[in-house]
Write a protein that holds these residues in place. Structure first.
Motif, mmCIF file in Angstrom:
data_model
loop_
_atom_site.group_PDB
_atom_site.id
_atom_site.type_symbol
_atom_site.label_atom_id
_atom_site.label_comp_id
_atom_site.label_asym_id
_atom_site.label_seq_id
_atom_site.Cartn_x
_atom_site.Cartn_y
_atom_site.Cartn_z
ATOM 1 N N VAL A 187 -24.566 6.124 -17.389
ATOM 2 C CA VAL A 187 -25.905 6.074 -16.781
ATOM 3 C C VAL A 187 -26.145 4.711 -16.123
ATOM 4 O O VAL A 187 -26.635 4.626 -14.987
ATOM 5 C CB VAL A 187 -26.989 6.361 -17.858
ATOM 6 N N LEU A 188 -25.748 3.633 -16.801
ATOM 7 C CA LEU A 188 -26.020 2.295 -16.251
ATOM 8 C C LEU A 188 -25.188 2.029 -14.985
ATOM 9 O O LEU A 188 -25.675 1.398 -14.037
ATOM 10 C CB LEU A 188 -25.724 1.218 -17.309
ATOM 11 N N ASP A 189 -23.944 2.539 -14.992
ATOM 12 C CA ASP A 189 -23.108 2.407 -13.772
ATOM 13 C C ASP A 189 -23.806 3.043 -12.584
ATOM 14 O O ASP A 189 -23.828 2.489 -11.480
ATOM 15 C CB ASP A 189 -21.771 3.145 -13.961
ATOM 16 N N PRO B 119 -32.390 -3.476 -16.985
ATOM 17 C CA PRO B 119 -31.888 -4.768 -17.445
ATOM 18 C C PRO B 119 -30.642 -4.598 -18.317
ATOM 19 O O PRO B 119 -30.493 -3.589 -19.009
ATOM 20 C CB PRO B 119 -33.063 -5.348 -18.244
ATOM 21 N N GLN B 120 -29.730 -5.576 -18.275
ATOM 22 C CA GLN B 120 -28.455 -5.472 -19.000
ATOM 23 C C GLN B 120 -27.905 -6.870 -19.237
ATOM 24 O O GLN B 120 -27.993 -7.730 -18.367
ATOM 25 C CB GLN B 120 -27.465 -4.655 -18.170
ATOM 26 N N TYR B 121 -27.350 -7.097 -20.390
ATOM 27 C CA TYR B 121 -26.715 -8.382 -20.694
ATOM 28 C C TYR B 121 -25.250 -8.207 -21.084
ATOM 29 O O TYR B 121 -24.367 -8.818 -20.502
ATOM 30 C CB TYR B 121 -27.429 -9.079 -21.861
ATOM 31 N N CYS B 122 -25.006 -7.375 -22.086
ATOM 32 C CA CYS B 122 -23.638 -7.331 -22.623
ATOM 33 C C CYS B 122 -22.708 -6.490 -21.759
ATOM 34 O O CYS B 122 -21.502 -6.648 -21.810
ATOM 35 C CB CYS B 122 -23.647 -6.813 -24.053
ATOM 36 N N TYR B 123 -23.278 -5.616 -20.957
ATOM 37 C CA TYR B 123 -22.447 -4.724 -20.159
ATOM 38 C C TYR B 123 -21.781 -5.471 -19.006
ATOM 39 O O TYR B 123 -22.420 -6.257 -18.308
ATOM 40 C CB TYR B 123 -23.301 -3.587 -19.587
ATOM 41 N N HIS B 124 -20.491 -5.225 -18.804
ATOM 42 C CA HIS B 124 -19.789 -5.697 -17.614
ATOM 43 C C HIS B 124 -18.767 -4.623 -17.264
ATOM 44 O O HIS B 124 -18.023 -4.159 -18.143
ATOM 45 C CB HIS B 124 -19.101 -7.040 -17.863
ATOM 46 N N PRO C 87 -19.735 -2.554 -25.886
ATOM 47 C CA PRO C 87 -20.144 -2.544 -27.295
ATOM 48 C C PRO C 87 -21.606 -2.161 -27.509
ATOM 49 O O PRO C 87 -22.042 -1.995 -28.638
ATOM 50 C CB PRO C 87 -19.921 -3.997 -27.712
ATOM 51 N N ALA C 88 -22.391 -2.021 -26.433
ATOM 52 C CA ALA C 88 -23.839 -1.746 -26.532
ATOM 53 C C ALA C 88 -24.486 -2.726 -27.509
ATOM 54 O O ALA C 88 -25.166 -2.340 -28.461
ATOM 55 C CB ALA C 88 -24.077 -0.304 -26.941
ATOM 56 N N GLN C 89 -24.259 -3.991 -27.271
ATOM 57 C CA GLN C 89 -24.592 -5.046 -28.223
ATOM 58 C C GLN C 89 -26.006 -5.591 -28.048
ATOM 59 O O GLN C 89 -26.699 -5.830 -29.017
ATOM 60 C CB GLN C 89 -23.582 -6.177 -27.983
ATOM 61 N N CYS C 90 -26.436 -5.783 -26.792
ATOM 62 C CA CYS C 90 -27.675 -6.540 -26.581
ATOM 63 C C CYS C 90 -28.920 -5.676 -26.684
ATOM 64 O O CYS C 90 -30.001 -6.168 -26.944
ATOM 65 C CB CYS C 90 -27.640 -7.229 -25.223
ATOM 66 N N ARG C 91 -28.830 -4.387 -26.467
ATOM 67 C CA ARG C 91 -29.888 -3.382 -26.640
ATOM 68 C C ARG C 91 -30.998 -3.454 -25.600
ATOM 69 O O ARG C 91 -32.015 -2.787 -25.751
ATOM 70 C CB ARG C 91 -30.505 -3.443 -28.050
ATOM 71 N N ILE C 92 -30.809 -4.251 -24.534
ATOM 72 C CA ILE C 92 -31.914 -4.333 -23.571
ATOM 73 C C ILE C 92 -31.888 -3.181 -22.565
ATOM 74 O O ILE C 92 -32.881 -2.913 -21.895
ATOM 75 C CB ILE C 92 -31.944 -5.701 -22.849
ATOM 76 N N CYS C 93 -30.765 -2.481 -22.470
ATOM 77 C CA CYS C 93 -30.666 -1.407 -21.471
ATOM 78 C C CYS C 93 -31.135 -0.062 -22.020
ATOM 79 O O CYS C 93 -30.971 0.967 -21.356
ATOM 80 C CB CYS C 93 -29.234 -1.282 -20.975
ATOM 81 N N LEU C 94 -31.703 -0.058 -23.226
ATOM 82 C CA LEU C 94 -32.083 1.208 -23.856
ATOM 83 C C LEU C 94 -33.137 1.957 -23.035
ATOM 84 O O LEU C 94 -34.040 1.352 -22.459
ATOM 85 C CB LEU C 94 -32.643 0.937 -25.258
ATOM 86 N N THR D 209 -28.082 2.929 -22.194
ATOM 87 C CA THR D 209 -27.626 3.547 -20.944
ATOM 88 C C THR D 209 -26.216 3.097 -20.585
ATOM 89 O O THR D 209 -25.497 3.798 -19.877
ATOM 90 C CB THR D 209 -28.576 3.210 -19.788
ATOM 91 N N CYS D 210 -25.808 1.912 -21.079
ATOM 92 C CA CYS D 210 -24.464 1.410 -20.758
ATOM 93 C C CYS D 210 -23.382 2.214 -21.458
ATOM 94 O O CYS D 210 -22.227 2.186 -21.041
ATOM 95 C CB CYS D 210 -24.334 -0.066 -21.120
ATOM 96 N N ALA D 211 -23.750 2.920 -22.536
ATOM 97 C CA ALA D 211 -22.740 3.632 -23.319
ATOM 98 C C ALA D 211 -22.966 5.134 -23.308
ATOM 99 O O ALA D 211 -22.366 5.852 -24.091
ATOM 100 C CB ALA D 211 -22.752 3.113 -24.760
#
Ligand code: SF4
Ligand code: FES
Length: 586
Positions: free
Chosen positions: A19-21, A31-36, A42-49, A74-76
């Motif tokens: 979804v984030l792609d 918004p996204q931090y950990c995703y690259h 790892p869906a670590q930062c949780r800001i893209c929820l 959304t990143c995962a």
């Protein structure tokens, strides 16, 4: 084509996309931090929820909230046809605000002295998704600044634990120097004891860090990023063809960053390429034309230098030999070859020495599906220059053949005059070359001073690739154009311009008329850039060398060179976000 709706925007997608792609591709901001895209997720930062609804096949494909309406990363989350994503509903916005508040609890808020200010996701998201005030009244946890390796510092208390740096060192170079030490709010990014961050790709972690925690020692406190202008250029040191942003201000380059291109370097560059611009501002740069008079080299002007070069070549007892460096652009190789064959139809055209250092090194790059390779070949355009020489035909040679024709080994030579081009990042003259120049008229067109200067009758200062435009052909035969980033140093000119000027002299052109349009044309026009009135640039004697024009000429004159019009990858142009507040001139 399956379709997904994100924040009310319908986007088509391919199977397997997350979804984030899709949101990133379609320009819908989540918004996204950990995703690259180049790393694991790892869906670590949780800001893209976001709250995601999807058709339920067991309930007549009615749209139902996934996971009972819980927010999903959304990143995962893989997209499926008919999904509807709400990253801007009250529940998602509340989560974004909560994450921002949490990330800023222990953050030092030292933006005024932080290198990342102006290109910091923490700063940007704090404006867009954060609270206006902090509710935190306790004492912040203070964390140290640490030296991680030859190129990178960490200012630990700015870190948001996105783990991009940790994943990168494990997944791409495979060296895994970086780890998380400690737990909870005492967690710190560090290197393992006795294992500094010292791999071929180490400084990519600086680009990956979404905040100002990982810092490039070379760029530390060098510039405020909003003063920098970015130009799309290429790796000018190796055969990789890596795409690069050259960030510069007032005629000085301050850093290189990778420019994403899935056909070449994907998201990364080696440290070798990252710092390959240093010689551009070296004190050893040749900046003035020189000519030999009564055995002494004296500074001169371009008109006299070119006249003396042409005279020396005409008076040379034998064939003209021109060594065309693999550091030059294809258009310059063509212009120099044209000059050579105009002066002497039998001129020998030779490809300059192509340096190698060890073997290619391939690094895993799982997200790209193919390795990232550090190239052993330390010249950006050997294939492009060779392509031009092959297309023009006639008497051509490689560097060894060139030395033989100069008489190396045999002492017999049919060469009367030599034009040498260099433009290497370090000294390149071999003892064999130096020992073979005796008795010939030598014109040196180069960027850095070297032993060759003492053997030259005429020295013409040329520009590095950052001071001109052109095309390079990389190791995979990809022909890519690059833009000029900065104004040429001192009196230096592109090799192609020198060839054009000399051709104009041969055609009987009146010399020495300064072309004001050229000075205007090559001056940077962005904020903080060199104003036209003070720019000190060598004006060409004739028409300005325009790489795009030369490419058209190459294709029109020589069918084998039509690829320079039909099959060329143009550089992208930088787009800077518009400021959301008017800039007040002080
Ligand atoms: S140092 Fe930067 S990249 Fe590494 S975890 Fe912290 S914020 Fe992420
Ligand atoms: S970007 Fe999705 S959890 Fe970090």
């Amino acid at each position: 084509m399956p379709t997904i709706t994100i924040n009310g925007v319908a986007c088509e997608f391919a199977k397997g996309e997350r979804v984030l792609d899709i949101a990133n591709r379609c320009g819908v901001e989540i918004p996204q931090y950990c995703y690259h895209p180049g790393l694991s997720v790892p869906a670590q930062c949780r800001i893209c929820l976001a709250e995601i609804h999807a058709p339920n096949a067991r309930n007549e494909n009615k749209l139902e909230p996934m996971m009972g309406g819980k927010l999903l990363p959304t990143c995962a989350t893989d997209a499926s046809d008919g999904m509807v994503v709400f990253a801007d509903n009250p529940k998602s916005v509340a989560n974004q605000k909560a994450v921002m508040e949490y990330l800023l609890i222990n953050h030092p808020l030292d933006c005024p002295v932080c290198d990342q200010a102006g290109e910091c996701f923490l700063q940007d998201y704090s404006y867009k998704y954060g609270r206006g005030t902090s509710r935190f009244e306790e004492t912040k946890v203070k964390q140290p600044k640490k030296d991680l390796g030859p190129n990178v510092f960490i200012y630990s208390d700015r870190c948001i634990m996105c783990t991009r740096c940790v994943r990168f060192t494990r997944e791409v170079p495979g060296t895994g120097e970086i780890m998380i030490d400690g737990r909870g709010n005492r967690s710190e990014i560090d290197v393992f004891p006795g294992v500094p961050l010292d791999n071929d790709l180490s400084a990519n972690v600086v680009d990956l860090c979404p905040v100002g925690a990982l810092l490039d020692k070379d760029f530390l406190f060098a510039q405020r990023v909003w003063l920098l202008k970015s130009t799309a250029t290429l790796d000018g040191l190796t055969s990789s063809g890596d795409n690069v942003w050259a960030d510069h201000n007032e005629g000085r380059v301050h850093r290189f960053r990778p420019r994403e291109n899935m056909d070449t370097n994907t998201w990364w560059i080696t440290d070798e390429v990252r710092y390959a611009w240093k010689h551009v501002h070296s004190d050893a740069r040749l900046a003035e034309p020189m000519r030999r008079e009564r055995r002494e080299l004296i500074e001169t002007d371009w008109q006299r230098a070119i006249a003396q070069m042409l005279e020396g070549i005409r008076d040379g007892d034998g064939t003209l030999a021109v060594l065309i460096s693999p550091m030059l652009a294809c258009e310059e190789a063509y212009a120099l070859a044209k000059l050579a064959r105009t002066l002497d139809p039998n001129a020998l055209l030779a490809l300059g020495a192509v340096p190698f250092d060890g073997d290619d090194v391939a690094y895993t790059n799982p997200a790209a599906g193919r390795p990232f390779v550090k190239r052993a070949e330390k010249a950006p355009n050997a294939r492009g220059v060779q392509r031009v020489l092959d297309a023009l035909g006639g008497d051509t040679a490689d560097f060894a053949g060139f030395l033989n024709r100069l008489g190396h080994g045999s002492g017999r030579s049919d060469i009367g005059a030599v034009v040498l081009t260099g433009n290497y990042a370090s000294r390149w003259a071999t003892p064999d070359l130096l020992g073979s120049l005796g008795g010939k008229h030598v014109t040196l067109i180069d960027t850095l001073t070297s032993e060759l200067v003492e053997h030259a009758d005429v020295v013409l200062p040329s520009c590095t690739w950052l001071e001109k435009a052109g095309t390079f052909e990389n190791v995979d035969n990809r022909i890519q154009a690059f833009d000029r980033a900065i104004v040429p140093l001192g009196e230096s000119k592109p090799e192609g311009q020198i060839a054009l000027d000399a051709l104009a002299v041969l055609a009987g052109d009146d010399l020495g008329r300064p072309r004001a349009t050229y000075a205007m044309m090559i001056v940077d026009d962005g904020p903080g850039q060199v104003p036209a009135a003070t720019a000190s640039v060598a004006t060409p004697l004739t028409e300005p060398f325009d790489a795009a024009d030369v490419r058209r000429e190459m294709a029109a004159d020589t069918p084998a060179l039509e690829v320079f019009v039909t099959d060329i990858a143009e550089p992208v142009r930088a787009t800077k976000p518009q400021p959301d507040a008017p800039i007040v001139e002080l």
